[in-house]
Scaffold this motif. Structure first.
Motif, PDB file in Angstrom:
ATOM      1  N   HIS A 266       0.897  -1.425   0.061  1.00 38.20           N
ATOM      2  CA  HIS A 266      -0.249   0.068  -0.213  1.00 38.20           C
ATOM      3  C   HIS A 266       0.987   1.073  -0.180  1.00 38.20           C
ATOM      4  O   HIS A 266       0.533   2.046  -0.728  1.00 38.20           O
ATOM      5  CB  HIS A 266      -1.083  -0.072   1.651  1.00 38.20           C
TER       6      HIS A 266
ATOM      7  N   CYS B 264       3.055   1.044  -3.252  1.00 36.71           N
ATOM      8  CA  CYS B 264       2.368   1.847  -4.759  1.00 36.71           C
ATOM      9  C   CYS B 264       1.927   2.998  -4.765  1.00 36.71           C
ATOM     10  O   CYS B 264       2.041   3.873  -5.774  1.00 36.71           O
ATOM     11  CB  CYS B 264       1.308   1.305  -4.631  1.00 36.71           C
ATOM     12  N   THR B 265       1.783   3.961  -3.581  1.00 36.99           N
ATOM     13  CA  THR B 265       1.238   4.550  -3.493  1.00 36.99           C
ATOM     14  C   THR B 265       1.800   5.422  -3.660  1.00 36.99           C
ATOM     15  O   THR B 265       2.282   7.061  -4.511  1.00 36.99           O
ATOM     16  CB  THR B 265       0.296   5.304  -2.121  1.00 36.99           C
TER      17      THR B 265
ATOM     18  N   ASP C 245       3.160   6.295  -7.139  1.00 37.67           N
ATOM     19  CA  ASP C 245       2.168   6.406  -8.568  1.00 37.67           C
ATOM     20  C   ASP C 245       2.735   7.660  -8.464  1.00 37.67           C
ATOM     21  O   ASP C 245       2.628   8.163  -9.275  1.00 37.67           O
ATOM     22  CB  ASP C 245       1.123   5.562  -7.775  1.00 37.67           C
TER      23      ASP C 245
ATOM     24  N   THR D 204      -7.314   0.943  -3.292  1.00 33.46           N
ATOM     25  CA  THR D 204      -7.715   1.855  -3.761  1.00 33.46           C
ATOM     26  C   THR D 204      -8.431   3.330  -2.355  1.00 33.46           C
ATOM     27  O   THR D 204      -8.206   4.672  -2.059  1.00 33.46           O
ATOM     28  CB  THR D 204      -8.213   1.704  -4.762  1.00 33.46           C
TER      29      THR D 204
ATOM     30  N   HIS E 118      -4.984   3.614  -0.733  1.00 35.07           N
ATOM     31  CA  HIS E 118      -4.639   4.758  -1.316  1.00 35.07           C
ATOM     32  C   HIS E 118      -4.674   6.162  -1.432  1.00 35.07           C
ATOM     33  O   HIS E 118      -4.155   6.767  -1.377  1.00 35.07           O
ATOM     34  CB  HIS E 118      -4.033   3.855  -2.796  1.00 35.07           C
TER      35      HIS E 118
ATOM     36  N   GLN F  15      -2.613   9.140   0.180  1.00 34.87           N
ATOM     37  CA  GLN F  15      -2.773  10.693  -1.186  1.00 34.87           C
ATOM     38  C   GLN F  15      -2.932  11.431   0.350  1.00 34.87           C
ATOM     39  O   GLN F  15      -2.400  12.503  -0.123  1.00 34.87           O
ATOM     40  CB  GLN F  15      -3.373  10.067  -1.891  1.00 34.87           C
TER      41      GLN F  15
ATOM     42  N   ASN G  10      -3.901  12.926  -6.748  1.00 33.63           N
ATOM     43  CA  ASN G  10      -4.942  11.204  -7.145  1.00 33.63           C
ATOM     44  C   ASN G  10      -5.492  11.257  -8.449  1.00 33.63           C
ATOM     45  O   ASN G  10      -5.395  11.620  -8.522  1.00 33.63           O
ATOM     46  CB  ASN G  10      -5.492  11.337  -5.955  1.00 33.63           C
TER      47      ASN G  10
END
Ligand code: GLU
Length: 301
Positions: free
Chosen positions: A205, A208-209, A212, A230, A233, A237, A244
């Motif tokens: 988690h 990946c966040t 990105d 999601t 995430h 954010q 986002n």
């Protein structure tokens, strides 16, 4: 190179974990993510999620690259490896600790399983919060004694801080003219998830966040098995003040028995199809058209 004049330069990505060879479902997902970027004159990036210490194998990285190239998947810029981004993950963990939103968790898997009352969230049993109640002195003492620990987010506190959240959902099948729909995020359903694991510097988690955001990803396309992720995430954010992206969740490829594709369904690894002499262009065309050599798609996107 032509520059896109669109107000937002679309960036998509494919982010496999090198825990084995890619199968047809991965290839399909990668092609969709690449096509999404190409259609908008944007960029498509490749990230290798290689910090799962117990399951990641360096030898699978070469296999993944080879399989993608064979299928005609081409990415922009260098491949990003999570194993080279640990400092960013550490910094984010420090930031969340300074906000008093993390606590060390010393529970073993067995401890958690033993708490039979634990309700189930979208990602399995919800952590009962045992270590959330530990006094600070006890935490310090256990850490000083070298007790292995993960770091969990105090979900109630995090949600209270972030407030109500929504994420932008784009439909599957992909429609370039579609407007994003605001989808409510419910990160609390997952409970106090782990952000730094005992055996890995950051959880999926968190890494990946952060990735990105660092890669400028504007559109995350991935399987609908990650829909609940999601929500988490989106929360991270908000807490870390990151942009986002929009999300597209595609159906998973299932075997005829309705279960996720697995080896029992035959030669579904891209490497095996290649070995069997399959024409990659024909396979790519078929996948784009929703014709799968093995498997059917099912489940709400
Ligand atoms: N590495 C993840 C996986 O292979 C995908 C992560 C993502 O697309 O967000 O399932």
């Amino acid at each position: 190179m032509t520059q896109s004049t669109a107000p937002q330069h679309l960036v998509s990505r494919f982010a496999p974990s090198p825990t084995g060879r890619l199968h047809v479902g991965h290839g399909w997902s990668a092609l969709m993510a690449m096509d999404l970027a190409r259609a908008a004159g944007g960029a498509f990036r490749l990230r290798i999620e290689d910090i799962d210490g117990t399951r990641s194998r360096p030898e699978h990285v070469d296999g993944i690259v080879e399989d993608l190239r064979w299928l005609g998947v081409a990415w922009d810029g260098p491949i990003i490896f999570q194993s080279q981004r640990l400092a960013d993950y550490d910094a984010a963990l420090d930031q969340l600790r300074a906000m008093d939103l993390l606590y060390p968790c010393f529970c073993t898997r067995a401890d958690i399983q033993a708490s039979l009352t634990a309700p189930h969230g979208p990602e399995g049993p919800v952590y009962p919060g045992t270590c959330r109640a530990l006094p600070n002195a006890e935490r310090t003492q256990r850490i000083a004694a070298g007790m292995p620990h993960a770091w969990r987010i105090d979900m109630q506190a995090a949600v209270a801080r972030a407030g109500t959240l929504r994420w932008a959902a784009l439909p599957y099948p992909i429609d370039p003219d579609a407007h994003a729909i605001d989808s409510p995020a419910d990160p609390a359903a997952a409970g106090d998830v782990v952000l730094a694991r005992k055996d890995a510097p950051a959880s999926y988690h968190l890494s990946c966040t952060l990735d990105d955001a660092a890669m400028g990803v504007t559109h995350v396309l991935r399987g609908n098995d990650l829909r609940a992720a999601t929500d988490i995430h989106r929360l991270l954010q908000a807490l870390l003040d990151l942009p986002n992206p929009a999300y597209i969740h595609h159906p998973l490829l299932l075997g005829a028995d309705g279960k996720r594709l697995a080896k029992r369904d035959g030669a579904i690894a891209l490497a095996e199809l290649r070995g069997a002499g399959m024409d990659p262009q024909r396979l790519a065309d078929d996948l784009r058209a929703g014709r799968f050599p093995v498997g059917i798609t099912a489940g709400a996107a």
